[in-house]
Design an enzyme around this catalytic site. Structure first.
Site, short mmCIF file in Angstrom:
data_model
loop_
_atom_site.label_atom_id
_atom_site.label_comp_id
_atom_site.label_asym_id
_atom_site.label_seq_id
_atom_site.Cartn_x
_atom_site.Cartn_y
_atom_site.Cartn_z
N ASP A 114 -36.71 -35.37 15.76
CA ASP A 114 -35.51 -35.89 15.10
C ASP A 114 -35.75 -37.31 14.60
OD1 ASP A 114 -34.27 -33.55 15.61
OD2 ASP A 114 -32.93 -34.30 17.17
N LYS A 149 -21.00 -34.27 21.26
CA LYS A 149 -21.71 -33.49 20.24
C LYS A 149 -22.46 -32.36 20.96
CE LYS A 149 -24.77 -34.04 16.26
NZ LYS A 149 -25.71 -32.94 16.61
N GLU A 176 -38.61 -38.79 13.82
CA GLU A 176 -39.53 -38.81 12.68
C GLU A 176 -38.78 -38.38 11.41
OE1 GLU A 176 -43.03 -39.13 10.37
OE2 GLU A 176 -42.44 -39.96 12.32
N LYS A 197 -14.86 -39.92 15.14
CA LYS A 197 -14.06 -39.55 13.96
C LYS A 197 -12.86 -40.47 13.84
CE LYS A 197 -15.06 -34.66 14.81
NZ LYS A 197 -14.46 -33.36 15.19
N GLU A 225 -15.85 -37.62 20.50
CA GLU A 225 -16.00 -36.29 21.10
C GLU A 225 -17.47 -36.02 21.39
OE1 GLU A 225 -13.94 -33.21 18.79
OE2 GLU A 225 -13.06 -34.83 17.62
N CYS A 272 -62.95 -27.54 5.21
CA CYS A 272 -61.86 -26.68 5.68
C CYS A 272 -62.31 -25.93 6.94
CB CYS A 272 -61.48 -25.68 4.59
SG CYS A 272 -60.30 -24.43 5.14
#
Length: 652
Positions: free
Chosen positions: A29, A109, A31, A278, A107, A395
């Site tokens: 989150d 989350k 990043e 809110k 509130e 590769c």
């Protein structure tokens, strides 16, 4: 700067899809938030470069397969995130400068899945997921198997209720113990378990898994004047409402509440990942309105992720379907967020260089979105004499020379015949969100490719029972099931096929928008990038990428081969009628209708080409008002917006 904005937009859209659609994010989150903030700052500095598919302009996720699509009557918005007291203070100052009398309701989350419940005359008619905020999945039968959701209200109301479905810690523990006993893979966390449960096709499993809900929003009625009273009203109607909330006009009080909740969150019987703040007064919410992505009257404070230390033992490099080579660290095992972690993503070569990550380093590890382990930083104090990380030049799959483009953060294999690239592309084509070919997973794709039976997606439709029975471990029954799934996929609407082709920048939502506009994949052989860019929600880069793909001779050949195999190339969804009476108008419904219920009225408006929204603003073209219409009608009159009644709508 333009290239960086494009790059950030693509990266963030990929990460959004992983999080919202697949419930399996590959980056943390923090990043994601770091990249998102960089994009916001660049867009604020260079607004002319904002792209239509920018995540700052979008909400939520794209639609999955397996359930019918559901068009939300009112959009479900995301929330602006905050990670510090300073950001909450900035939110407070912005609100109070315009509305000094504003109060806040804080509130919890809930770490679950957003749901929307539609009641007509007090009876539950539809239960849906958020999806992309406009189109979700109709999961009504599963919703009816969640015990705390009322099937019938005490009042005959036409109303939409929003909230979160979640799995308690105890239910999560029980289900994972059962899965372990049965030899099934365990769920990573309660959110994943809840998301997987709501997408079950067997409703008995849903009932058994004991999901629960917390509801917090009422849409379509004007019976409460505050968020607190909305919660009280929802409780009176029989919904589960979270009792942990705080009403205050002081951000100091709100911050104390957040700190208290964060300190005691592990004692809660369910998981939370933050606190939502809110504006309490609904009239002020109405005045503040929305951005294209989020309400201006709310903000979500996110708790930091759990972190642990581990040592990097080695690094694996793997090739994805676009040729991007991704490094993954093998770690000394560590307990993190309830599971044993021994591997963690290192993202890309630029990330390794920026953090100076080396084999043998002790690093801080955390779970991205509480799911995917990732390396956050090096513990410098524990570094010994490790050499810098060796970066591959060839590769790992085909040994071709890797390239590192100036405007990209990753190494890339550009050999179109690279075995890993081809196999990942085939897996993507067969995935749920694309052609949804059950049984054609990575193991089967690898066997088919190694046996020389498939080299591109058209080969999938040439497979026979005899071909499949030559493969190790494939029995006749499973082969017949796979062939049936392949046959069934031929009937998919064409946006699934377009997404499955894996064209750069063309995600599931863009695929739907393109096919809504053009109706048929073959029509895309002659379109221009400029024409595509005119589609709302797309941009020139998406148009250029699509045109570049379909200008290739092999693209036309592939479509011809797929068509010859019986694969549908047409869009089967509803296309907008540009001749409809209300085409392109933004319409708001308010008040009590006498002859139509709210759902019928919305469906009629949409059939007439209108876009129906839940709030009145300067962008509103028309308000359809019934009896007892309240603040929305008053605001429409104040703004001089056209107002019509139910009879007018019925006569159209």
């Amino acid at each position: 700067m333009k290239k960086r904005i494009r790059e950030l937009t693509d990266l963030l859209n990929q990460y959004r899809q992983e999080y919202y659609t697949n419930d399996a994010p590959s980056v943390s989150d923090s990043e994601y938030d770091k990249l998102y903030r960089e994009l916001v700052e660049l867009e604020q500095t260079y607004p002319a470069y904002i792209l239509k598919d920018s995540p700052t302009q979008l909400v939520g996720s794209t639609i999955l397969t397996g359930f019918q699509k559901y068009q939300h009557q009112y959009p479900l918005f995301s929330l602006q995130d905050a990670f510090s007291r300073e950001e909450l203070n900035a939110f407070d100052q912005r609100i109070k400068s315009a509305f000094p009398e504003a109060e806040y309701l804080a509130e919890l989350k809930i770490d679950g899945l957003s749901i929307s419940l539609v009641y007509e005359a007090g009876v539950l008619k539809v239960g849906a997921t958020r999806g992309d905020g406009t189109i979700g999945e109709n999961i009504t039968e599963n919703i009816k198997n969640i015990k705390d959701i009322p099937k019938r209200l005490s009042q005959a109301l036409d109303v939409t209720i929003r909230g979160e479905a979640y799995m308690s810690r105890q239910a999560f523990k029980t289900i994972n113990e059962e899965r372990q006993e049965n030899g099934e893979p365990e769920f990573a966390n309660p959110r994943n378990a809840a998301a997987g449960t709501l997408r079950q096709l067997d409703t008995r499993i849903v009932a058994k898994r004991q999901l629960a809900t917390f509801l917090y929003q009422e849409v379509g009625l004007e019976t409460a004047d505050s968020q607190q009273k909305t919660l009280e009203r929802l409780a009176d109607l029989g919904f589960s409402v979270n009792s942990h909330y705080l009403l205050s006009s002081s951000m100091n009080d709100i911050w104390d509440f957040i700190q208290s909740i964060e300190a005691s969150r592990e004692e809660l019987p369910y998981e939370i990942d933050g606190v939502v703040v809110k504006v309490n007064q609904l009239a002020i919410q109405e005045e503040l309105g929305f951005t294209v992505k989020a309400p201006r009257w709310a903000i979500a404070y996110k708790f930091p992720a759990e972190e642990k230390e581990a040592e990097i033992v080695s690094v694996d490099w793997t090739v994805g379907r676009t040729g991007v080579v991704t490094p993954t660290a093998n770690l000394t095992p560590v307990q993190l967020a309830g599971t044993t972690v021994s591997r963690a993503t290192l993202h890309n070569v630029d990330y390794i260089a920026e953090k100076d990550i080396r084999i043998g380093d002790t690093v801080v590890v955390y779970k991205a979105g509480d799911i995917i382990p990732a390396v956050l930083r090096v513990v410098e104090a524990k570094r010994r004499d490790q050499a810098p990380m060796p970066i591959p030049t060839a590769c790992p799959s085909c040994q071709s020379q890797l390239v590192h483009f100036e405007d990209e953060v990753a190494l890339r294999c550009i050999n179109p015949l690279c075995p890993s690239l081809v196999q990942r592309s085939l897996e993507h084509f067969a995935s749920r969100q694309a052609m949804n070919i059950a049984g054609l997973g990575p193991a089967v794709v690898e066997k088919l490719y190694s046996a020389g039976l498939v080299h591109d997606v058209a080969d999938i439709y040439r497979l026979s029972l005899e071909d499949l029975l030559t493969l190790d471990g494939i029995k006749e029954k499973s082969a017949e099931k796979l062939l049936a799934a392949i046959e069934q996929s031929k009937a998919n609407s064409a946006e699934k096929l377009l997404f499955g082709l894996g064209i750069r920048h063309i995600g599931a939502k863009a695929s739907r928008l393109i096919l809504e506009a053009y109706g048929d994949l073959e029509a895309l052989l002659a379109v221009t990038a400029e024409e595509l860019a005119q589609i709302d929600g797309l941009g020139l880069v998406i148009g250029q990428s699509l045109v570049q793909y379909f200008q290739q001779e092999q693209a036309a050949q592939l479509l011809a081969e797929l068509k010859s195999a019986g694969v549908n190339l047409a869009y089967l969804g509803q296309r907008p009628d540009q001749q409809a009476a209300l085409f392109g108008l933004t319409v708001v419904l308010t008040g009590k209708l006498e002859k139509l219920n709210r759902t019928q009225a919305m469906e009629k408006l949409e059939q007439l080409g209108a876009k129906v929204t839940g709030s009145v603003s300067k962008k509103t073209d028309l308000v359809v008002a019934g009896s007892e219409a309240g603040s929305k009608l008053a605001k429409a009159q104040q703004l001089g917006i056209r107002i019509e009644d139910e009879d007018w709508l019925l006569n159209l």
